[in-house]
Scaffold this motif. Structure first.
Motif, mmCIF file in Angstrom:
data_model
loop_
_atom_site.group_PDB
_atom_site.id
_atom_site.type_symbol
_atom_site.label_atom_id
_atom_site.label_comp_id
_atom_site.label_asym_id
_atom_site.label_seq_id
_atom_site.Cartn_x
_atom_site.Cartn_y
_atom_site.Cartn_z
ATOM 1 N N GLY A 246 49.203 47.455 35.945
ATOM 2 C CA GLY A 246 48.358 46.986 34.848
ATOM 3 C C GLY A 246 47.090 46.317 35.327
ATOM 4 O O GLY A 246 46.789 46.262 36.520
ATOM 5 N N ALA A 247 46.326 45.826 34.327
ATOM 6 C CA ALA A 247 45.133 45.037 34.609
ATOM 7 C C ALA A 247 45.584 43.610 34.843
ATOM 8 O O ALA A 247 45.850 42.877 33.905
ATOM 9 N N GLY A 248 45.694 43.220 36.089
ATOM 10 C CA GLY A 248 46.141 41.865 36.416
ATOM 11 C C GLY A 248 45.920 41.615 37.886
ATOM 12 O O GLY A 248 45.837 42.554 38.682
ATOM 13 N N GLY A 249 45.779 40.353 38.239
ATOM 14 C CA GLY A 249 45.575 40.011 39.641
ATOM 15 C C GLY A 249 44.283 40.587 40.201
ATOM 16 O O GLY A 249 44.153 40.752 41.414
ATOM 17 N N ASN B 130 48.329 45.169 25.288
ATOM 18 C CA ASN B 130 48.883 44.709 26.567
ATOM 19 C C ASN B 130 47.914 45.026 27.699
ATOM 20 O O ASN B 130 46.869 45.638 27.481
ATOM 21 N N GLN B 131 48.282 44.608 28.910
ATOM 22 C CA GLN B 131 47.425 44.791 30.081
ATOM 23 C C GLN B 131 47.872 45.952 30.955
ATOM 24 O O GLN B 131 47.394 46.091 32.087
ATOM 25 N N GLY B 132 48.808 46.760 30.442
ATOM 26 C CA GLY B 132 49.269 47.890 31.238
ATOM 27 C C GLY B 132 50.479 48.495 30.564
ATOM 28 O O GLY B 132 51.568 47.932 30.639
ATOM 29 N N GLY C 5 37.773 40.049 38.247
ATOM 30 C CA GLY C 5 38.227 39.480 36.970
ATOM 31 C C GLY C 5 38.525 37.991 37.038
ATOM 32 O O GLY C 5 38.430 37.298 36.030
ATOM 33 N N GLU C 6 38.919 37.516 38.212
ATOM 34 C CA GLU C 6 39.401 36.141 38.291
ATOM 35 C C GLU C 6 38.599 35.221 39.205
ATOM 36 O O GLU C 6 38.644 34.004 39.060
ATOM 37 N N ILE C 7 37.846 35.794 40.144
ATOM 38 C CA ILE C 7 37.124 34.952 41.095
ATOM 39 C C ILE C 7 36.199 33.948 40.386
ATOM 40 O O ILE C 7 36.026 32.816 40.830
ATOM 41 N N ARG D 195 44.536 33.722 33.731
ATOM 42 C CA ARG D 195 43.402 33.992 34.630
ATOM 43 C C ARG D 195 43.432 33.185 35.947
ATOM 44 O O ARG D 195 43.228 31.990 35.952
ATOM 45 N N ALA D 196 43.637 33.897 37.031
ATOM 46 C CA ALA D 196 43.777 33.308 38.365
ATOM 47 C C ALA D 196 44.863 32.239 38.391
ATOM 48 O O ALA D 196 44.608 31.080 38.716
ATOM 49 N N PRO D 197 46.096 32.633 38.039
ATOM 50 C CA PRO D 197 47.187 31.668 38.123
ATOM 51 C C PRO D 197 47.289 31.171 39.562
ATOM 52 O O PRO D 197 47.225 31.951 40.491
HETATM 53 MO MO1 MOS Z 1 45.500 37.993 35.225
HETATM 54 S S1 MOS Z 1 46.407 36.144 35.102
HETATM 55 O O1 MOS Z 1 46.194 38.480 36.703
HETATM 56 O O2 MOS Z 1 46.252 38.875 33.986
#
Ligand code: MOS
Length: 707
Positions: free
Chosen positions: A503-506, A203-205, A667-669, A344-346
């Motif tokens: 978590g790892a997101g955004g 998972n991411q967190g 991570g998303e740029i 990724r970058a929703p």
């Molecule tokens: Mo990324 S879509 O914020 O896990």
């Protein structure tokens, strides 16, 4: 190792690299629970919508090695209140094709896989409703979008400004359903000790997974421990719990021993979410000099009937360019699809394809260089919030990128360069992604070792390394903040027992965890100075610290990372094959903590954008409602051979207002705007404007009017 006195910024090798290369880093499937592991496999609905009318597991239950079959009739009851598709096996209703309708637990994965074929399921099926269109009567405005964004924004008189504009663009862009496909499939290994649940999970967190398990099984948060030291990639689908974690925990409870559930690749296409398809109408109005007078971006996308997910697709349009009159809207259709999720970058990823394609169309209509058009529309402040930027260097990205790429002298007209059968073109697009941070707690202990051994600093925080390099970057941050070498830092992340952190997101990971570490380290050093004369006492010191969430400047400033992509595209004039031999990207991402792993994030993001532009598309059967191409043989992603020379660089402008590190998130740029840059270069090569991704060879012939 590096010799500079500051580790942040250096290209330090991954500290987890040797373990990963040797295969000794335990991913969720490889953890050792200390007892024989049972394996779980699932029976999935073959209809999209309806109800189970008959389910017979007798034959499967009788197979040697089968420990249990869980069905809606026999599975443990989960507590009420779980959302979306988490109440797995709690009802006979079917909401999407691929929904779990039964699960087999067996001694081996082979027995489990064989036994699911022996479970008989019949359905009372209903007609599915799965086709998104802009003329559906049931489109609705959600209350708000993902991440708390407003559904709509309206400033000034857009229609009046469009009617009065010297030049207008009115075009509709479409992006398809896409699926998260990290190398490691979602995997959960569950063990119960009495009423305590331990889960080794991809998972991411870890903290993000605890709540729903605790709620579903009626436990306190402290009775659930999620352990995730190594994760084999993640783009959003691993950010939140899905049916897989619930199932593993239910099965382990039923059979009384450890159970592992590793999704198959096809199951990645039904059980863990997807990126919604979008239909986006963009209208731009400009004066003859290319100054935008109006921007309108109207989005139609889907969500599932069992839960709402409202992708924030037009939000980059609220910040990227100046214009007096502006409007963004989002409308959803509730369809018989699995619940969408983040990828990724929703929002920015599909939204920037539309906006940045439209800007290219406007440049062409005006006869203005598309780099120059963007520079002319650079806003001096956030054009909708009317607050200053914490930092914004988009123009420098565009100018630096143009220089590095060799943009000067480019012919504005399309289809002017050929080399044999290859039509050659170049394109540009901007990139942007919000800079945020989340609440994060941290604990740092220093062990004096009785004054005998070298001092070591234990840094504990529930951060998450999904392959990004966080293990290393956080160690660099901690070492700098503590004023010690990296080998004096012992970092612990990826465990919900550790101090809680998002978590790892955004793209918020390092901003949040890094800030928490810096502030806690500062506290520790202050205590050592104040109370112990700068020395470490023999019995050590422990300090708890952290950040509450957004910093003091988030309300008063607009915080975003920026970037510019320049792409060369070659299109085979006979076959429509598209190649991307080279690209230049320049980022304004503030501090890049690790130059090596950071570069990899930019490469990965951009490559995923090329993948979106040319390959990725999940096809839905409109009659049966299922995803047809649910494996990597038919859901194409860019591979090494698809990615040419990438010239990646970043500007050295730490954002002093964003967070303790001056970083803006990386991570998303890289994916934002990348697909538009490819599509714009494709237009420049061919003269053909493909507004529906991906740009597959058949669309070349379609645009030529040959099919
Ligand atoms: Mo990324 S879509 O914020 O896990």
């Amino acid at each position: 190792m590096t010799t500079i006195d500051r580790l942040v910024g250096a290209g330090v090798d991954r500290i987890d690299g040797p373990a990963k290369v040797r295969g000794t880093a335990p991913y969720a499937f490889e953890q050792d629970p200390g007892e024989p592991i049972a394996h779980l496999a699932v029976v999935q609905s073959t209809v999209n919508r309806g109800r189970i009318s008959r389910l017979d597991a007798t034959r499967a239950e009788a197979m040697p090695g089968v420990l249990a079959v869980l069905t809606p009739a026999s599975a443990p009851r989960l507590a009420e209140g779980l959302s979306s598709d988490l109440p797995v096996l709690q009802s006979l209703d079917v909401h999407y094709q691929g929904q779990v309708v039964a699960a087999v637990v067996a001694e081996t994965s082979e027995i489990a896989a064989a036994a699911i074929g022996a479970v008989v399921v019949e359905y009372a099926a209903e007609e599915p409703d799965v086709v998104l269109s802009t003329d559906r009567a049931d489109l609705y405005a959600p209350e708000q979008l993902m991440a708390g964004f407003d559904t709509d924004s309206v400033i000034g008189d857009v229609d009046g400004a469009l009617a009065a504009a010297a030049v207008t663009i009115d075009a509709t862009y479409e992006t398809p359903t896409q699926h998260n496909n990290p190398i490691e499939m979602h995997t959960s290994m569950a063990r119960w000790d009495g009423d305590s649940l331990t889960m080794w999970d991809a998972n991411q967190g870890p903290h993000n997974i605890v709540n729903d398990l605790a709620k579903g099984f009626g436990l306190d948060r402290g009775q659930v421990r999620i352990i995730s030291p190594y994760v084999g990639g993640a783009f959003g689908s691993k950010a939140f719990p899905h049916p897989n974690q619930m199932l593993a925990a239910m099965a382990a409870r039923v059979v009384g021993r450890t159970v592992v559930f590793e999704l198959t690749r096809p199951q990645m296409f039904t059980l863990v979410g997807h990126r919604t398809p979008t239909i986006q109408r963009v209208r731009l109005g400009a004066d003859a000099d290319g100054r935008l007078t109006a921007i309108s971006h109207e989005v139609v996308e889907h969500t599932s009937k069992i839960s709402e997910f409202a992708e924030q697709t037009a939000t980059p349009t609220r910040v990227l360019y100046a214009a007096e009159n502006r409007r963004t809207t989002h409308r959803l259709a509730r369809l018989d699809v699995p619940p969408p999720t983040i990828m990724r970058a929703p929002g920015e990823t599909p939204g920037m394809f539309a906006l940045e394609s439209a800007m290219d169309e406007l440049a062409s209509a005006l006869g203005i260089d598309p780099v120059e058009l963007r520079i002319r529309n650079e806003p001096t402040e956030d054009p909708e919030r009317h607050v200053p930027w914490s930092s914004r260097h988009l123009v420098e990205c565009l100018r630096t990128g143009a220089e590095r790429f060799g943009w000067a002298g480019r012919d504005l007209r399309p289809r002017m360069r050929t080399e044999g059968r290859w039509l050659i073109g170049t394109g540009v697009a901007s990139a942007t992604y919000p800079t945020r941070r989340r609440k994060a707690q941290c604990r740092i202990s220093v062990d004096g070792r009785g004054g005998t051994a070298p001092v070591r600093y234990l840094v504990e925080i529930d951060g998450s390394d999904i392959g990004t390099g966080a293990w290393t970057a956080l160690s660099q941050i901690a070492a700098d903040a503590l004023g010690v070498a990296m080998d004096a830092v012992e970092l612990h992340i990826g465990d919900s027992r550790l101090p809680r952190a998002g978590g790892a997101g955004g793209s918020t990971g390092l901003a949040s965890w890094g800030s928490a570490i810096v502030l806690t380290a500062r506290d520790l050093r202050r205590r050592l100075d104040d109370e112990f004369g700068g020395q470490v006492p023999a019995d050590g010191v422990t300090v708890d610290g952290g950040i509450e969430g957004e910093g003091p400047h988030a309300k008063t400033h607009s915080m975003h990372a920026f970037g510019a992509h320049f792409v060369e595209v070659r299109v085979d004039a006979d076959s429509g094959e598209v190649r991307v031999p080279r690209a230049t990207s320049v980022y304004d991402a503030g501090t890049v903590v690790n130059a090596k792993t950071g570069r990899s994030q930019f490469i990965g993001g951009f490559s995923m954008g090329v993948s979106m532009a040319l390959h990725e598309e999940t096809l839905t059967d409109p009659r049966l409602g299922h995803y047809v191409n649910h494996d990597l043989a038919e859901y194409h992603v860019a591979t090494n051979a698809d990615i040419g020379e990438l010239d990646i660089s970043w500007l050295d402008h730490p954002d002093e207002l964003a967070n303790e590190l001056g970083l803006k998130g990386i991570g998303e740029i890289g994916i934002t705007g990348a697909a538009a840059a490819v599509a714009n270069a494709y237009w420049h090569a061919t003269g053909l404007r493909v507004r529906d991704l991906p740009i597959t060879p058949d669309k070349y012939f379609r645009e030529l009017g040959l099919t």
